[in-house]
Write a protein that holds these residues in place. Structure first.
Motif, short mmCIF file in Angstrom:
data_model
loop_
_atom_site.label_atom_id
_atom_site.label_comp_id
_atom_site.label_asym_id
_atom_site.label_seq_id
_atom_site.Cartn_x
_atom_site.Cartn_y
_atom_site.Cartn_z
N PHE A 168 4.46 -10.33 -8.10
CA PHE A 168 4.64 -9.36 -9.19
C PHE A 168 4.21 -9.96 -10.53
O PHE A 168 3.42 -9.35 -11.27
CB PHE A 168 6.12 -8.94 -9.24
CG PHE A 168 6.46 -8.03 -10.38
CD1 PHE A 168 6.18 -6.67 -10.33
CD2 PHE A 168 7.08 -8.52 -11.53
CE1 PHE A 168 6.50 -5.83 -11.38
CE2 PHE A 168 7.41 -7.68 -12.59
CZ PHE A 168 7.12 -6.34 -12.51
N PHE A 169 4.71 -11.16 -10.82
CA PHE A 169 4.39 -11.73 -12.13
C PHE A 169 2.92 -12.16 -12.22
O PHE A 169 2.33 -12.12 -13.29
CB PHE A 169 5.34 -12.89 -12.46
CG PHE A 169 6.69 -12.39 -12.90
CD1 PHE A 169 6.84 -11.69 -14.09
CD2 PHE A 169 7.82 -12.58 -12.12
CE1 PHE A 169 8.07 -11.20 -14.50
CE2 PHE A 169 9.06 -12.09 -12.51
CZ PHE A 169 9.19 -11.40 -13.71
N THR A 172 1.31 -8.83 -13.20
CA THR A 172 1.59 -8.35 -14.56
C THR A 172 1.04 -9.31 -15.63
O THR A 172 0.75 -8.88 -16.74
CB THR A 172 3.10 -8.16 -14.78
OG1 THR A 172 3.78 -9.32 -14.32
CG2 THR A 172 3.64 -6.97 -14.02
N PHE A 246 5.79 -1.22 -7.41
CA PHE A 246 4.82 -1.27 -8.50
C PHE A 246 3.54 -1.99 -8.10
O PHE A 246 2.43 -1.50 -8.30
CB PHE A 246 5.46 -1.96 -9.71
CG PHE A 246 4.51 -2.11 -10.86
CD1 PHE A 246 4.20 -1.03 -11.67
CD2 PHE A 246 3.92 -3.33 -11.13
CE1 PHE A 246 3.31 -1.16 -12.72
CE2 PHE A 246 3.03 -3.48 -12.18
CZ PHE A 246 2.73 -2.39 -12.98
N TYR B 33 10.87 -1.90 -16.72
CA TYR B 33 9.40 -2.02 -16.82
C TYR B 33 8.72 -1.15 -15.77
O TYR B 33 7.80 -0.39 -16.08
CB TYR B 33 9.00 -3.48 -16.64
CG TYR B 33 7.52 -3.71 -16.58
CD1 TYR B 33 6.76 -3.71 -17.75
CD2 TYR B 33 6.86 -3.88 -15.36
CE1 TYR B 33 5.38 -3.90 -17.70
CE2 TYR B 33 5.49 -4.06 -15.30
CZ TYR B 33 4.77 -4.08 -16.47
OH TYR B 33 3.40 -4.25 -16.41
N VAL B 34 9.18 -1.24 -14.53
CA VAL B 34 8.53 -0.50 -13.44
C VAL B 34 8.70 1.01 -13.60
O VAL B 34 7.73 1.78 -13.52
CB VAL B 34 9.08 -0.98 -12.07
CG1 VAL B 34 8.65 -0.05 -10.94
CG2 VAL B 34 8.62 -2.41 -11.79
N ILE B 38 5.47 3.40 -14.45
CA ILE B 38 5.03 4.44 -13.51
C ILE B 38 5.15 5.82 -14.13
O ILE B 38 4.24 6.65 -14.03
CB ILE B 38 5.84 4.35 -12.18
CG1 ILE B 38 5.48 3.07 -11.42
CG2 ILE B 38 5.56 5.57 -11.29
CD1 ILE B 38 6.23 2.86 -10.12
#
Lengths: 463, 87
Positions: A168-169, A172, A246, B33-34, B38
């Motif tokens: 994830f990081f 991002t 995400f 954040y997510v 989105i």
């Protein structure tokens, strides 16, 4: 209680909060490596996000209820024991069986996936013997001792979770390119109906976290270990679910329901492949394998405790309630998980088995908050001896969780109508069968002797 | 109560507090954040009334878990000496 039980040693009390975390997250994290993405096939990215938030709300409440009940009762049966103490024998047997089926079915599915992954790495391997080997090895580890089994789970789960965080990081912070346009293109391919149909797969993100409280009887300080470990586990899963959704949605296309993210078998691994970073591909591949093993391992632990508790109270043969004199594990119940898991694994109906597992879980999510409501009614004063951890915002959140569980169960009518009806009929039959069978063992429950508690508020002293 | 034991207990309790605070902070940052990324990218695909549903459940997840975990801390603080949590 029989003489055999009175003379046999009790379960060893050595577990700490990180073992509770490892048990809960170890069982569930596999759902974030695979399975959750069916929400995308039904409702697109927005359907998946809604399913994650709605199911997340339900599980947060269930985890709080389980923390309160687990730290109060300190018994191995978990949901089964809560239903037995606070609802009644018929509900207890149904919940005990539901928990048993939920975890055994999950163990079987995990073992098969491990075998398939092993075959992909080493094509000369056969699925059947590898599945047998996985089930037998995990049964042996659990037979030898709960501490070793859950310490192993802790390391496997920690590696798999760290892999998600790193992935994830990395995304991002720009280590590889994300495609935010995927989020809009695959937002809602099946319209509004898809949003609600996606709810049926929402539990995949968190299915089984309530099982963390099932090691309460083996914890050194259950009143601290269960709430601290279980809530840490719940936050781990919420964070992991959000990161997974995400990063996968930003890397894999999902605008066509029949292709891409919605039908991927290993979505996190495939997303890592799409990133093109070799280290991440290796790490997420390893994470996929480790989560399957740790999930199966935790399932052996929880299903055997549920069977052990059912046996201890004569719902099934009392023969299973023996504790190993050296390892202090419910070894007969542990060994008995093996033939059942193998039967599930080779039934040839894996998708049906998984659906049965989800329905069993949802049944528990109705009865766990209900057990908490009954518990609070029977023991309304918050004395430390009975209730060391008091979950907040009750009873409103319990009613809310029950409503969400029933809503999610009703969405199974889209596509799994017969599975739902079969499972409900199965538990209804179990309810009446065990209620009738248990009547001959029923006696006046001695709260002081069995639990060390005062009598409940509705208790009427004998004339 | 022995001063050394009390100091050890307070030290161990502080570690639990850091764990709880860290976990809640991570939850709020990542989940926030997510959800907001989105919704900002794809939220226009749904009517504004449905967008409210996302915000409602986001608030419920984060809010209930935060209150619940703070309650765990309160419970540990209340019982740590009675039940000898850190022995």
């Amino acid at each position: 209680m029989t003489n055999e039980m009175a003379e046999s040693p009790g379960l060893v009390k050595t577990l700490r909060p990180y073992h509770v975390w490892a048990l809960g997250v170890g069982i569930v994290l596999v759902g974030e490596y695979m399975g959750w993405n069916f929400t995308v096939a039904k409702g697109g990215i927005l359907g998946s996000l809604l399913a994650m938030l709605v199911a997340g709300t339900m599980y947060v409440i269930i985890a709080l209820c389980a923390s309160e009940l687990g730290s109060a009762t300190k018994l191995a049966g978990g949901p089964y024991d809560w239903a037995r103490l606070f609802i009644g024998p018929g509900a207890a047997a149904s919940v005990g069986l539901a928990v048993y089926m939920e975890y055994i079915a999950l163990e079987a599915a995990d073992a098969i996936v491990v075998a398939f992954i092993a075959q992909e790495i080493f094509p000369e391997l056969q699925v059947f013997p590898v599945t047998l080997l996985v089930i037998a090895t995990l049964t042996f580890i659990n037979y030898r001792g709960v501490v070793a089994a859950l310490t192993l789970n802790f390391f496997m789960t920690a590696i798999a979770f760290l892999a998600i965080i790193l992935f994830f990081f990395s995304g991002t912070f720009g280590v590889f390119e994300l495609h935010p346009e995927n989020l809009f293109q695959g937002a809602m391919p099946n319209g509004m109906i898809g949003l609600f149909a996606a709810l049926q797969f929402g539990p995949w993100f968190f299915l089984g976290i309530e099982g963390a409280a099932m090691c309460a009887e083996e914890c050194k300080h259950p009143a601290r270990a269960v709430p601290l470990g279980q809530q840490a586990g719940m936050i781990t899963l919420l964070v992991g679910a959000a990161m997974t959704l995400f990063i996968c949605a930003s890397l894999l296309p999902s605008n066509i329901p029949a292709e891409g993210l919605g039908v991927s078998v290993y979505p996190l691994f495939e997303a890592a492949q799409a990133s093109g970073v070799y280290l991440l591909i290796a790490l997420l591949g390893l994470g996929t394998l480790l989560t399957c093993v740790s999930s199966a391992n935790g399932c052996v632990c929880d299903s055997s405790r549920s069977w052990f508790a059912l046996s201890r109270d004569h719902f099934v043969s009392n023969w299973f309630s023996s504790v190993h004199p050296k390892y202090q594990t419910p070894y007969k119940a542990v060994i008995f998980t093996m033939p059942i898991a193998i039967a599930f694994a080779f039934s040839g109906y894996l998708d049906q088995v998984i659906t049965f597992s989800i329905v069993s879980g949802l049944l528990c999510y109705v009865l766990i908050p209900f057990a908490l409501l009954r518990f609070r009614k029977m023991f309304p004063t918050h004395i430390n001896k009975v209730r060391p951890f008091v979950s907040p915002l009750q009873p409103w959140i319990s009613y809310f969780a029950m409503a969400i569980a029933i809503t999610i169960m009703s969405t199974l009518f889209w596509g799994y109508r017969y599975n739902l009806l079969f499972a409900l009929a199965f538990y209804l039959v179990a309810y009446f069968y065990f209620h009738r069978k248990h009547k001959k063992y029923q006696k006046e429950f001695n709260w002081g002797k069995e639990m060390g508690w005062p009598n409940p508020s509705h208790h009427k002293p004998e004339e | 109560m022995d001063e050394a034991i009390e100091s050890r207990y307070n030290g161990s309790f502080a570690k639990d507090t850091y764990l709880i605070a860290g976990a809640i902070t991570l939850l709020i940052i990542v989940e926030g954040y997510v959800v907001f990324t989105i919704l900002s990218q794809a939220g226009s695909a749904v009517p504004s009334s449905i967008r409210g549903l996302y915000l409602l459940f986001f608030g419920l997840v984060v809010g209930i878990e935060t209150i619940g975990y703070l309650q765990v801390r309160k419970s540990i603080k209340q019982h740590m000496f009675d039940f000898r949590y850190y022995d």
